[in-house]
Scaffold this motif. Sequence first.
Motif, PDB file in Angstrom:
ATOM      1  N   SER A  36      -9.767 -49.071  26.373  1.00 57.74           N
ATOM      2  CA  SER A  36     -10.027 -50.386  26.987  1.00 57.74           C
ATOM      3  C   SER A  36      -8.873 -51.422  26.483  1.00 57.74           C
ATOM      4  O   SER A  36      -8.615 -52.387  26.905  1.00 57.74           O
ATOM      5  CB  SER A  36     -11.285 -50.876  27.115  1.00 57.74           C
ATOM      6  N   ARG A 144      -3.950 -44.822  30.064  1.00 51.09           N
ATOM      7  CA  ARG A 144      -3.438 -45.213  28.747  1.00 51.09           C
ATOM      8  C   ARG A 144      -3.630 -44.234  27.647  1.00 51.09           C
ATOM      9  O   ARG A 144      -2.840 -44.199  26.913  1.00 51.09           O
ATOM     10  CB  ARG A 144      -4.037 -46.790  28.359  1.00 51.09           C
ATOM     11  N   LEU A 145      -4.717 -43.713  27.602  1.00 53.04           N
ATOM     12  CA  LEU A 145      -4.929 -42.792  26.585  1.00 53.04           C
ATOM     13  C   LEU A 145      -4.146 -41.704  26.533  1.00 53.04           C
ATOM     14  O   LEU A 145      -3.459 -41.300  25.501  1.00 53.04           O
ATOM     15  CB  LEU A 145      -6.314 -42.218  26.428  1.00 53.04           C
ATOM     16  N   ARG A 152      -3.515 -38.505  18.225  1.00 53.51           N
ATOM     17  CA  ARG A 152      -4.942 -38.549  17.971  1.00 53.51           C
ATOM     18  C   ARG A 152      -5.641 -37.005  18.579  1.00 53.51           C
ATOM     19  O   ARG A 152      -5.292 -36.842  19.727  1.00 53.51           O
ATOM     20  CB  ARG A 152      -5.828 -39.545  18.683  1.00 53.51           C
ATOM     21  N   SER A 192      -2.679 -56.831  32.123  1.00 53.84           N
ATOM     22  CA  SER A 192      -1.615 -56.808  30.864  1.00 53.84           C
ATOM     23  C   SER A 192      -1.973 -57.062  29.954  1.00 53.84           C
ATOM     24  O   SER A 192      -2.998 -57.686  29.585  1.00 53.84           O
ATOM     25  CB  SER A 192      -0.380 -57.525  31.480  1.00 53.84           C
TER      26      SER A 192
HETATM   27  N1  LIG Z   1      -3.553 -54.327  28.792  1.00 54.54           N
HETATM   28  C1  LIG Z   1      -2.998 -52.920  28.429  1.00 54.54           C
HETATM   29  N2  LIG Z   1      -2.156 -52.475  29.534  1.00 54.54           N
HETATM   30  C2  LIG Z   1      -1.399 -51.404  29.267  1.00 54.54           C
HETATM   31  N3  LIG Z   1      -1.511 -50.737  28.219  1.00 54.54           N
HETATM   32  C3  LIG Z   1      -2.434 -51.018  27.242  1.00 54.54           C
HETATM   33  C4  LIG Z   1      -3.057 -52.117  27.454  1.00 54.54           C
HETATM   34  N4  LIG Z   1      -3.732 -52.482  26.292  1.00 54.54           N
HETATM   35  C5  LIG Z   1      -3.576 -51.445  25.438  1.00 54.54           C
HETATM   36  N5  LIG Z   1      -2.648 -50.629  26.101  1.00 54.54           N
HETATM   37  C6  LIG Z   1      -2.255 -49.334  25.532  1.00 54.54           C
HETATM   38  O1  LIG Z   1      -3.096 -48.259  25.931  1.00 54.54           O
HETATM   39  C7  LIG Z   1      -3.398 -47.447  24.780  1.00 54.54           C
HETATM   40  C8  LIG Z   1      -4.872 -47.606  24.150  1.00 54.54           C
HETATM   41  O2  LIG Z   1      -4.781 -49.091  23.543  1.00 54.54           O
HETATM   42  P1  LIG Z   1      -5.849 -49.145  22.254  1.00 54.54           P
HETATM   43  O3  LIG Z   1      -5.572 -48.259  21.290  1.00 54.54           O
HETATM   44  O4  LIG Z   1      -5.560 -50.637  21.854  1.00 54.54           O
HETATM   45  O5  LIG Z   1      -7.285 -48.882  22.569  1.00 54.54           O
HETATM   46  P2  LIG Z   1      -8.689 -48.691  22.134  1.00 54.54           P
HETATM   47  O6  LIG Z   1      -9.734 -49.360  23.210  1.00 54.54           O
HETATM   48  O7  LIG Z   1      -8.570 -49.061  20.771  1.00 54.54           O
HETATM   49  O8  LIG Z   1      -8.837 -47.315  22.101  1.00 54.54           O
HETATM   50  P3  LIG Z   1      -9.805 -46.171  21.455  1.00 54.54           P
HETATM   51  O9  LIG Z   1     -11.419 -46.480  21.820  1.00 54.54           O
HETATM   52  O10 LIG Z   1      -9.469 -44.716  21.918  1.00 54.54           O
HETATM   53  O11 LIG Z   1      -9.389 -46.260  20.029  1.00 54.54           O
HETATM   54  C9  LIG Z   1      -2.356 -47.740  23.589  1.00 54.54           C
HETATM   55  O12 LIG Z   1      -1.232 -46.935  23.973  1.00 54.54           O
HETATM   56  C10 LIG Z   1      -1.737 -49.183  24.095  1.00 54.54           C
HETATM   57  O13 LIG Z   1      -0.637 -49.595  23.823  1.00 54.54           O
END
Ligand SMILES: Nc1ncnc2c1ncn2[C@@H]1O[C@H](COP(=O)(O)OP(=O)(O)OP(=O)(O)O)[C@@H](O)[C@H]1O
Length: 224
Positions: A36, A144-145, A152, A192
């Motif tokens: 997210s 995104r993941l 990971r 975004s």
């Molecule tokens: N708003 C967004 N739009 C598009 N891509 C994004 C956005 N926010 C984050 N990302 C991308 O999506 C991926 C996941 O983001 P992030 O690692 O911040 O998520 P997370 O919630 O910490 O995930 P996890 O729970 O798996 O740790 C990363 O590659 C990041 O660059």
Amino acid sequence: MPYSLLSADELFTEDDRGSAKQKKVKIVFVIGGPGSGKGTQCKRIAQQFGYTHLSVGEILRQEISSGSETGSMIQKIMKEGKLVPSDVTVRLLQQAMQGINSDKFLIDGFPRNEENVKAFEDLTKMEPEFVLYLDCPQDEMEKRLLSRNEGREDDNVETIRKRFKVFMESTLPTIEYYESKGKIRKVDAGKSVDEVFESIKVIFSQGKDNKVPPSRHKCKCLIL
Ligand SMILES: Nc1ncnc2c1ncn2[C@@H]1O[C@H](COP(=O)(O)OP(=O)(O)OP(=O)(O)O)[C@@H](O)[C@H]1O
Ligand SMILES: O=c1ccn([C@@H]2O[C@H](COP(=O)(O)O)[C@@H](O)[C@H]2O)c(=O)[nH]1
Ligand SMILES: [Mg+2]
């Protein structure tokens, strides 16, 4: 083995002890589904608003890297997309907080379930100022993941789907709990990175106590 957790009374600096003044520590939890954008947004919040960012997932991955027995137990659980027992998670979080002299912590990816909430509340006697909830559609999180490319072990379709299930079944009820306490600040995280951060800035800019009207997040209520 039972672990002791930092209590509210132990949150003193040496100087504070000398002058018998308690150090007031502010805690903000950041939760949301896998992908997210918690880590991405926490980095920006920390930079702009002076918080110490602690990612609990990262703390657990560091334990894996240490090669300890606890680390190999954590690794197996993470590969399955499941949750690490609260006593382990909270002890490692406590150690991380104790090692940093800060009065503002942004805790990324915690709490994940009811057990986490109880362990944290019972042992620290502390509550978060508020809980930032990054609400994002599942198809966007999955996309995104799958393109994150950070190596990971849990970023594969099979584990990602399990992580979504755990989020729905275990983490959503914690959101209900904090909602019932008026502590949830929800943002639309499907936009975004810049747009999401604009919404977050409004929340973190609302006065020193961050008192903003609770979001209108509606869902089934679970009393812990
Ligand atoms: N708003 C967004 N739009 C598009 N891509 C994004 C956005 N926010 C984050 N990302 C991308 O999506 C991926 C996941 O983001 P992030 O690692 O911040 O998520 P997370 O919630 O910490 O995930 P996890 O729970 O798996 O740790 C990363 O590659 C990041 O660059
Ligand atoms: O409080 C927590 C936080 C994390 N976990 C485990 O770590 C992974 C990865 O967490 P991220 O926040 O996505 O980096 C998560 O799937 C859990 O297995 C946990 O058990 N408890
Ligand atoms: Mg993360």
